[in-house]
Design a protein around this motif. Structure first.
Motif, PDB file in Angstrom:
ATOM      1  N   ILE A 185      61.767   9.761  12.374  1.00  0.00           N
ATOM      2  CA  ILE A 185      62.942  10.626  12.477  1.00  0.00           C
ATOM      3  C   ILE A 185      63.166  11.022  13.932  1.00  0.00           C
ATOM      4  CG2 ILE A 185      63.945  12.823  11.757  1.00  0.00           C
ATOM      5  CD1 ILE A 185      63.662  10.737   9.494  1.00  0.00           C
ATOM      6  N   ALA A 186      62.098  11.361  14.626  1.00  0.00           N
ATOM      7  CA  ALA A 186      62.225  11.783  16.024  1.00  0.00           C
ATOM      8  C   ALA A 186      62.728  10.647  16.904  1.00  0.00           C
ATOM      9  CB  ALA A 186      60.881  12.298  16.534  1.00  0.00           C
ATOM     10  N   LEU A 187      62.246   9.434  16.679  1.00  0.00           N
ATOM     11  CA  LEU A 187      62.714   8.301  17.478  1.00  0.00           C
ATOM     12  C   LEU A 187      64.214   8.091  17.293  1.00  0.00           C
ATOM     13  CD1 LEU A 187      59.791   5.779  16.914  1.00  0.00           C
ATOM     14  CD2 LEU A 187      60.414   6.860  19.093  1.00  0.00           C
ATOM     15  N   ASP A 188      64.680   8.166  16.049  1.00  0.00           N
ATOM     16  CA  ASP A 188      66.111   8.001  15.816  1.00  0.00           C
ATOM     17  C   ASP A 188      66.882   9.211  16.329  1.00  0.00           C
ATOM     18  OD1 ASP A 188      68.251   6.322  14.621  1.00  0.00           O
ATOM     19  OD2 ASP A 188      68.561   8.104  13.388  1.00  0.00           O
ATOM     20  N   GLY A 189      66.255  10.383  16.295  1.00  0.00           N
ATOM     21  CA  GLY A 189      66.902  11.567  16.848  1.00  0.00           C
ATOM     22  C   GLY A 189      67.119  11.464  18.347  1.00  0.00           C
ATOM     23  N   ILE A 190      66.151  10.900  19.048  1.00  0.00           N
ATOM     24  CA  ILE A 190      66.315  10.662  20.486  1.00  0.00           C
ATOM     25  C   ILE A 190      67.474   9.696  20.713  1.00  0.00           C
ATOM     26  CG2 ILE A 190      65.241   9.554  22.493  1.00  0.00           C
ATOM     27  CD1 ILE A 190      62.526  10.654  21.384  1.00  0.00           C
ATOM     28  N   ALA A 191      67.490   8.615  19.934  1.00  0.00           N
ATOM     29  CA  ALA A 191      68.571   7.631  20.080  1.00  0.00           C
ATOM     30  C   ALA A 191      69.927   8.270  19.802  1.00  0.00           C
ATOM     31  CB  ALA A 191      68.323   6.456  19.137  1.00  0.00           C
TER      32      ALA A 191
ATOM     33  N   THR B  31      54.564   8.665  24.031  1.00  0.00           N
ATOM     34  CA  THR B  31      53.127   8.401  24.032  1.00  0.00           C
ATOM     35  C   THR B  31      52.606   7.922  22.683  1.00  0.00           C
ATOM     36  OG1 THR B  31      52.710  10.756  23.586  1.00  0.00           O
ATOM     37  CG2 THR B  31      52.678  10.036  25.890  1.00  0.00           C
ATOM     38  N   ASP B  32      53.191   8.362  21.578  1.00  0.00           N
ATOM     39  CA  ASP B  32      52.633   7.977  20.280  1.00  0.00           C
ATOM     40  C   ASP B  32      53.103   6.603  19.820  1.00  0.00           C
ATOM     41  OD1 ASP B  32      55.065   9.375  20.133  1.00  0.00           O
ATOM     42  OD2 ASP B  32      54.781   9.950  18.049  1.00  0.00           O
ATOM     43  N   THR B  33      54.062   6.020  20.513  1.00  0.00           N
ATOM     44  CA  THR B  33      54.472   4.649  20.191  1.00  0.00           C
ATOM     45  C   THR B  33      54.178   3.688  21.338  1.00  0.00           C
ATOM     46  OG1 THR B  33      56.719   4.985  21.049  1.00  0.00           O
ATOM     47  CG2 THR B  33      56.334   5.480  18.710  1.00  0.00           C
ATOM     48  N   GLY B  34      53.825   4.224  22.506  1.00  0.00           N
ATOM     49  CA  GLY B  34      53.583   3.375  23.665  1.00  0.00           C
ATOM     50  C   GLY B  34      54.836   2.688  24.168  1.00  0.00           C
ATOM     51  N   THR B  35      56.003   3.312  23.908  1.00  0.00           N
ATOM     52  CA  THR B  35      57.269   2.715  24.320  1.00  0.00           C
ATOM     53  C   THR B  35      57.933   3.543  25.408  1.00  0.00           C
ATOM     54  OG1 THR B  35      58.405   3.875  22.510  1.00  0.00           O
ATOM     55  CG2 THR B  35      57.671   1.609  22.095  1.00  0.00           C
ATOM     56  N   ARG B  36      58.960   2.958  25.991  1.00  0.00           N
ATOM     57  CA  ARG B  36      59.647   3.580  27.117  1.00  0.00           C
ATOM     58  C   ARG B  36      61.155   3.436  26.883  1.00  0.00           C
ATOM     59  NH1 ARG B  36      61.582   1.777  32.171  1.00  0.00           N
ATOM     60  NH2 ARG B  36      61.074   3.121  33.951  1.00  0.00           N
ATOM     61  N   ARG B  37      61.890   4.500  27.071  1.00  0.00           N
ATOM     62  CA  ARG B  37      63.344   4.463  26.905  1.00  0.00           C
ATOM     63  C   ARG B  37      63.979   4.889  28.219  1.00  0.00           C
ATOM     64  NH1 ARG B  37      66.719   4.779  22.181  1.00  0.00           N
ATOM     65  NH2 ARG B  37      68.871   5.198  22.848  1.00  0.00           N
ATOM     66  N   GLU B  38      64.949   4.107  28.684  1.00  0.00           N
ATOM     67  CA  GLU B  38      65.619   4.379  29.958  1.00  0.00           C
ATOM     68  C   GLU B  38      67.098   4.615  29.700  1.00  0.00           C
ATOM     69  OE1 GLU B  38      64.623   2.230  33.791  1.00  0.00           O
ATOM     70  OE2 GLU B  38      66.571   1.340  33.342  1.00  0.00           O
ATOM     71  N   GLU B  39      67.600   5.754  30.179  1.00  0.00           N
ATOM     72  CA  GLU B  39      68.997   6.116  29.961  1.00  0.00           C
ATOM     73  C   GLU B  39      69.663   6.412  31.303  1.00  0.00           C
ATOM     74  OE1 GLU B  39      70.688   6.113  27.191  1.00  0.00           O
ATOM     75  OE2 GLU B  39      69.053   5.760  25.769  1.00  0.00           O
TER      76      GLU B  39
END
Length: 227
Positions: free
Chosen positions: A139-145, A173-181
């Motif tokens: 839910i949090a990942l989609d909330g960020i998106a 940190t909990d997915t080891g991913t990076r999002r750039e905006e």
């Protein structure tokens, strides 16, 4: 995220909001200090009524958000939420439904919005005299998106947020991913690091964005809008 998962999340969070508020309806919502628990319950009841009316064609983008008295919401909240869930569940995601934002004018945009509206307010409700549980990772990942795809994009297009040459990087940190905006043009890079829940709540100013700053100019986060 499929519709079944969205409905499960909304139902779960709606009940947790009610549980937290009913334990202490006069308690102060720490993350929204102008609200008591009863005020928060009334806000969510109003959201549920507005969205139900919107899907039924009884409201549109110009309709004023319902102001439900807290005493009334204490009696109607469960029914308001149940009607909302039935409406969202029974409406095909591609059905036309108007939306104020620069998104597809279909039910799916509001089904997504309802998930995150309830997730953030569940966290709010659990600040009443307690330590709230994090938002579920998916839910949090989609909330960020959604925050960037809907609120930032719409704010820039509508002129509410001035265009900037700036880039925000989220290290999750909990997915080891990076999002750039880019906001909306590439520029100086500010980096935040935290769990998906931490970062979603920081974007919504429920947590201090500066607590997750790890690099680059701090000014972007110091002036981050409160929504």
């Amino acid at each position: 995220m499929d519709l079944a998962r969205q409905m499960q999340s909304i139902d779960h969070d709606a009940h947790r909001i009610a549980d937290a508020v009913r334990r202490n309806p006069t308690g102060r919502v720490t993350s929204c200090p102008d609200w008591t628990g009863a005020d928060l319950l009334a806000h969510v009841a109003g959201f549920a009524r507005y969205l139900t009316d919107l899907f039924a064609g009884a409201a549109d983008n110009d309709t004023e958000f319902p102001k439900v008295p807290p005493a009334e919401a204490a009696q109607t909240y469960d029914a308001d939420v149940a009607r909302l869930l039935r409406t969202l569940c029974d409406t095909p995601p591609d059905a036309p439904v108007s939306h104020w934002a620069a998104v597809q004018q279909v039910a799916a945009s509001w089904q997504r919005r309802a998930v995150h509206e309830l997730a953030v307010h569940r966290w709010d409700a659990e600040t009443i005299g307690g330590d709230p549980a994090p938002v579920d990772q998916d839910i949090a990942l989609d909330g960020i998106a959604e925050f960037f795809e809907v609120f930032v994009t719409t704010g820039i297009q509508a002129g509410f947020v001035p265009p900037a040459q700036a880039t925000l990087v989220l290290e999750i940190t909990d997915t080891g991913t990076r999002r750039e905006e880019h906001l909306p043009h590439p520029g100086s890079v500010t980096t935040m690091r935290g769990t998906a829940s931490d970062l979603m709540l920081a974007l919504w100013r429920r947590r201090d964005p500066l607590a997750f700053h790890v690099g680059g100019p701090r000014e972007m986060l110091e002036h981050w809008p409160a929504i």
